[in-house]
Design a protein around this motif. Sequence first.
Motif, PDB file in Angstrom:
ATOM      1  N   ASN A   1      -0.347 -16.266 -95.171  1.00  0.00           N
ATOM      2  CA  ASN A   1       0.673 -16.814 -94.287  1.00  0.00           C
ATOM      3  C   ASN A   1       1.044 -18.252 -94.638  1.00  0.00           C
ATOM      4  OD1 ASN A   1       0.962 -14.405 -93.061  1.00  0.00           O
ATOM      5  ND2 ASN A   1      -0.046 -14.947 -91.140  1.00  0.00           N
TER       6      ASN A   1
ATOM      7  N   ILE B   1       3.867 -18.015 -97.034  1.00  0.00           N
ATOM      8  CA  ILE B   1       5.112 -17.583 -96.368  1.00  0.00           C
ATOM      9  C   ILE B   1       5.712 -18.729 -95.552  1.00  0.00           C
ATOM     10  CG2 ILE B   1       6.013 -16.012 -94.599  1.00  0.00           C
ATOM     11  CD1 ILE B   1       3.922 -13.940 -95.654  1.00  0.00           C
TER      12      ILE B   1
ATOM     13  N   LEU C   1       2.024 -12.125 -92.038  1.00  0.00           N
ATOM     14  CA  LEU C   1       1.279 -10.896 -91.783  1.00  0.00           C
ATOM     15  C   LEU C   1       0.639 -10.960 -90.409  1.00  0.00           C
ATOM     16  CD1 LEU C   1      -0.680 -10.579 -95.154  1.00  0.00           C
ATOM     17  CD2 LEU C   1       1.619  -9.755 -94.602  1.00  0.00           C
ATOM     18  N   PRO C   2       0.656  -9.851 -89.668  1.00  0.00           N
ATOM     19  CA  PRO C   2      -0.147  -9.789 -88.445  1.00  0.00           C
ATOM     20  C   PRO C   2      -1.561  -9.313 -88.779  1.00  0.00           C
ATOM     21  CG  PRO C   2       1.268  -7.854 -88.583  1.00  0.00           C
ATOM     22  CD  PRO C   2       1.458  -8.626 -89.868  1.00  0.00           C
TER      23      PRO C   2
ATOM     24  N   GLY D   1      11.555 -14.234 -89.852  1.00  0.00           N
ATOM     25  CA  GLY D   1      10.682 -13.064 -89.673  1.00  0.00           C
ATOM     26  C   GLY D   1      11.309 -12.162 -88.615  1.00  0.00           C
ATOM     27  N   ALA D   2      11.814 -11.023 -89.050  1.00  0.00           N
ATOM     28  CA  ALA D   2      12.506 -10.117 -88.106  1.00  0.00           C
ATOM     29  C   ALA D   2      11.643  -8.892 -87.808  1.00  0.00           C
ATOM     30  CB  ALA D   2      13.856  -9.705 -88.688  1.00  0.00           C
TER      31      ALA D   2
ATOM     32  N   LEU E   1       4.871 -19.462 -84.532  1.00  0.00           N
ATOM     33  CA  LEU E   1       4.142 -18.342 -83.917  1.00  0.00           C
ATOM     34  C   LEU E   1       3.168 -17.693 -84.901  1.00  0.00           C
ATOM     35  CD1 LEU E   1       4.631 -16.907 -81.073  1.00  0.00           C
ATOM     36  CD2 LEU E   1       5.574 -15.074 -82.436  1.00  0.00           C
ATOM     37  N   THR E   2       3.444 -17.865 -86.186  1.00  0.00           N
ATOM     38  CA  THR E   2       2.634 -17.213 -87.219  1.00  0.00           C
ATOM     39  C   THR E   2       1.185 -17.712 -87.163  1.00  0.00           C
ATOM     40  OG1 THR E   2       4.594 -17.054 -88.607  1.00  0.00           O
ATOM     41  CG2 THR E   2       2.466 -16.816 -89.714  1.00  0.00           C
ATOM     42  N   ASN E   3       0.253 -16.804 -87.292  1.00  0.00           N
ATOM     43  CA  ASN E   3      -1.177 -17.138 -87.230  1.00  0.00           C
ATOM     44  C   ASN E   3      -1.767 -17.403 -88.614  1.00  0.00           C
ATOM     45  OD1 ASN E   3      -2.165 -17.152 -84.525  1.00  0.00           O
ATOM     46  ND2 ASN E   3      -1.523 -15.014 -84.401  1.00  0.00           N
TER      47      ASN E   3
ATOM     48  N   LEU F   1      -5.816 -14.541 -92.093  1.00  0.00           N
ATOM     49  CA  LEU F   1      -4.410 -14.521 -92.515  1.00  0.00           C
ATOM     50  C   LEU F   1      -4.004 -15.811 -93.226  1.00  0.00           C
ATOM     51  CD1 LEU F   1      -2.949 -13.250 -89.113  1.00  0.00           C
ATOM     52  CD2 LEU F   1      -3.364 -11.858 -91.138  1.00  0.00           C
TER      53      LEU F   1
ATOM     54  N   ASP G   1      14.916 -12.307 -92.452  1.00  0.00           N
ATOM     55  CA  ASP G   1      13.693 -11.715 -93.011  1.00  0.00           C
ATOM     56  C   ASP G   1      13.808 -11.676 -94.525  1.00  0.00           C
ATOM     57  OD1 ASP G   1      11.340  -9.957 -91.503  1.00  0.00           O
ATOM     58  OD2 ASP G   1      11.587  -9.440 -93.631  1.00  0.00           O
ATOM     59  N   VAL G   2      12.642 -11.637 -95.164  1.00  0.00           N
ATOM     60  CA  VAL G   2      12.610 -11.524 -96.628  1.00  0.00           C
ATOM     61  C   VAL G   2      13.174 -10.161 -97.059  1.00  0.00           C
ATOM     62  CG1 VAL G   2      10.252 -10.616 -96.790  1.00  0.00           C
ATOM     63  CG2 VAL G   2      11.122 -12.064 -98.622  1.00  0.00           C
ATOM     64  N   LEU G   3      13.047  -9.179 -96.189  1.00  0.00           N
ATOM     65  CA  LEU G   3      13.635  -7.859 -96.490  1.00  0.00           C
ATOM     66  C   LEU G   3      15.153  -7.945 -96.340  1.00  0.00           C
ATOM     67  CD1 LEU G   3      11.084  -5.604 -94.549  1.00  0.00           C
ATOM     68  CD2 LEU G   3      11.063  -6.231 -96.977  1.00  0.00           C
TER      69      LEU G   3
ATOM     70  N   TYR H   1      19.011 -18.018 -96.206  1.00  0.00           N
ATOM     71  CA  TYR H   1      18.732 -19.189 -95.368  1.00  0.00           C
ATOM     72  C   TYR H   1      19.975 -19.998 -95.031  1.00  0.00           C
ATOM     73  CZ  TYR H   1      13.688 -18.674 -95.225  1.00  0.00           C
ATOM     74  OH  TYR H   1      12.424 -18.222 -94.957  1.00  0.00           O
TER      75      TYR H   1
ATOM     76  N   THR I   1       7.465  -9.456 -83.624  1.00  0.00           N
ATOM     77  CA  THR I   1       7.644 -10.615 -82.729  1.00  0.00           C
ATOM     78  C   THR I   1       9.026 -11.237 -82.902  1.00  0.00           C
ATOM     79  OG1 THR I   1       6.450 -11.939 -84.341  1.00  0.00           O
ATOM     80  CG2 THR I   1       5.244 -11.314 -82.383  1.00  0.00           C
TER      81      THR I   1
HETATM   82  N1  APR Z   1      10.195 -14.797 -95.355  1.00  0.00           N
HETATM   83  C1  APR Z   1      10.740 -14.189 -94.282  1.00  0.00           C
HETATM   84  N2  APR Z   1      10.143 -13.157 -93.659  1.00  0.00           N
HETATM   85  C2  APR Z   1       8.983 -12.718 -94.153  1.00  0.00           C
HETATM   86  C3  APR Z   1       8.357 -13.305 -95.283  1.00  0.00           C
HETATM   87  C4  APR Z   1       9.025 -14.386 -95.893  1.00  0.00           C
HETATM   88  N3  APR Z   1       8.536 -15.001 -96.964  1.00  0.00           N
HETATM   89  N4  APR Z   1       7.204 -12.649 -95.519  1.00  0.00           N
HETATM   90  C5  APR Z   1       7.085 -11.709 -94.576  1.00  0.00           C
HETATM   91  N5  APR Z   1       8.163 -11.741 -93.758  1.00  0.00           N
HETATM   92  C6  APR Z   1       8.483 -10.863 -92.644  1.00  0.00           C
HETATM   93  C7  APR Z   1       8.089  -9.421 -92.880  1.00  0.00           C
HETATM   94  O1  APR Z   1       9.017  -8.760 -93.722  1.00  0.00           O
HETATM   95  C8  APR Z   1       8.089  -8.874 -91.466  1.00  0.00           C
HETATM   96  O2  APR Z   1       9.329  -8.288 -91.097  1.00  0.00           O
HETATM   97  O3  APR Z   1       7.758 -11.232 -91.487  1.00  0.00           O
HETATM   98  C9  APR Z   1       7.819 -10.120 -90.595  1.00  0.00           C
HETATM   99  C10 APR Z   1       6.533 -10.050 -89.820  1.00  0.00           C
HETATM  100  O4  APR Z   1       6.677  -9.009 -88.897  1.00  0.00           O
HETATM  101  P1  APR Z   1       5.485  -8.050 -88.471  1.00  0.00           P
HETATM  102  O5  APR Z   1       4.797  -7.550 -89.699  1.00  0.00           O
HETATM  103  O6  APR Z   1       6.048  -7.052 -87.524  1.00  0.00           O
HETATM  104  O7  APR Z   1       4.455  -9.028 -87.749  1.00  0.00           O
HETATM  105  P2  APR Z   1       4.560  -9.637 -86.285  1.00  0.00           P
HETATM  106  O8  APR Z   1       3.846  -8.770 -85.326  1.00  0.00           O
HETATM  107  O9  APR Z   1       5.958 -10.018 -85.980  1.00  0.00           O
HETATM  108  O10 APR Z   1       3.664 -10.936 -86.456  1.00  0.00           O
HETATM  109  C11 APR Z   1       4.089 -12.014 -87.271  1.00  0.00           C
HETATM  110  O11 APR Z   1       3.217 -13.634 -85.738  1.00  0.00           O
HETATM  111  O12 APR Z   1       1.919 -13.380 -83.839  1.00  0.00           O
HETATM  112  C12 APR Z   1       1.913 -13.689 -85.190  1.00  0.00           C
HETATM  113  O13 APR Z   1      -0.269 -12.946 -85.957  1.00  0.00           O
HETATM  114  C13 APR Z   1       1.113 -12.689 -86.005  1.00  0.00           C
HETATM  115  O14 APR Z   1       1.075 -13.957 -88.019  1.00  0.00           O
HETATM  116  C14 APR Z   1       1.683 -12.868 -87.371  1.00  0.00           C
HETATM  117  C15 APR Z   1       3.158 -13.190 -87.077  1.00  0.00           C
END
Ligand code: APR
Length: 313
Positions: A95, A98, A80-81, A9-10, A118-120, A91, A33-35, A65, A13
């Motif tokens: 999540n 993911i 998702l945040p 997840g780039a 860290l993901t919620n 979420l 990141d998936v993107l 990966y 956070t």
């Molecule tokens: N694989 C890799 N990356 C992914 C995937 C996936 N399958 N699905 C989503 N992502 C990436 C998104 O493309 C995005 O760049 O995860 C990233 C999440 O970044 P943000 O939307 O900026 O969210 P962020 O504020 O970093 O929060 C992420 O951490 O603190 C927790 O509650 C928050 O659950 C949330 C997570």
Amino acid sequence: MRNKVSIIGAGQTGATTAHWLAEREIADIVLLDVLEGMPKGKGLDLQQALPIIGKDVVVTGTSNYADTAGSDIVVITAGLPRKPGMSREDLLKANAEIITKAAEETSKVSPNAIYIILTNPLDTMAYLTMQLTGLPRERVIGQAGILDSARMRAFVGMELGVSVENIQCYVLGGHGDEMVPLTKASNVAGIPLDKVLPADRLAAIVDRTRKGGGEIVSLLKTGSAFYAPSLAVVQMVDAILKDKQLIVPASAYMQGEYGLNGIFFGVPAQLGRKGLEKVWEYELSEEESAALKKSAAAVAESIDNLKTLIPNI
Ligand code: APR
């Protein structure tokens, strides 16, 4: 050989974790990141920042990966945040999908990694990671307590006008609105908080700490907090890679501690090169024990919800 930390997840956070980590020259970093292009762009940008501060780490941005292979630590921030009005529980479904992919793919190529989640909703996502990877509890830890405690320290500092270095705060329990800020163990220069603050001001700080994440979500409108959460992750990474045996509040899998079993829960966790080296137990007041039970019930309910979504875990 240099340490390797992969951040899944780039986004806000993930990229900020990479930023703080690179600045401290703790490890080579993979930002996934998936993107497609985004992690490569952020990775390159960060790499190009490092000559300015004279730091030598390799930063790789990727969506493959295979590039995370051989990681010492995998940090999962993908997902998702929150949006304003959402709870962390909202979420869960998105999540969980993911995290499943991230845990499965990383564990194939980094069999020795320690996971920081860290993901919620944090405690439930840590549980899911442990179930999916089959790792012992030592190697799956959730980040929440350092953040919640830092929020409380910041609020106490603002209230008293003393250095945050003099303020120690401890927040236990699940990373939700039922978290339990400890008001007797928390202190200013060793003096318990309930002795230095009037009851109403202390109650207001406890309440603001509990809702600290939501306060930021409602201000940002798109996304949730990222500076403090990512720096909290970096403190955990540092403690693990340097085998510091540092005790921090973190989410750990409970095996009888605090009378709890089978859930991840925020407790004082001693971190070293094995990951979670020990869980410390406070002697809690009746009121604190009751609050902890309530918080544990909320986490258990979230894990039950997860089990209905993914029945075989
Ligand atoms: N694989 C890799 N990356 C992914 C995937 C996936 N399958 N699905 C989503 N992502 C990436 C998104 O493309 C995005 O760049 O995860 C990233 C999440 O970044 P943000 O939307 O900026 O969210 P962020 O504020 O970093 O929060 C992420 O951490 O603190 C927790 O509650 C928050 O659950 C949330 C997570």
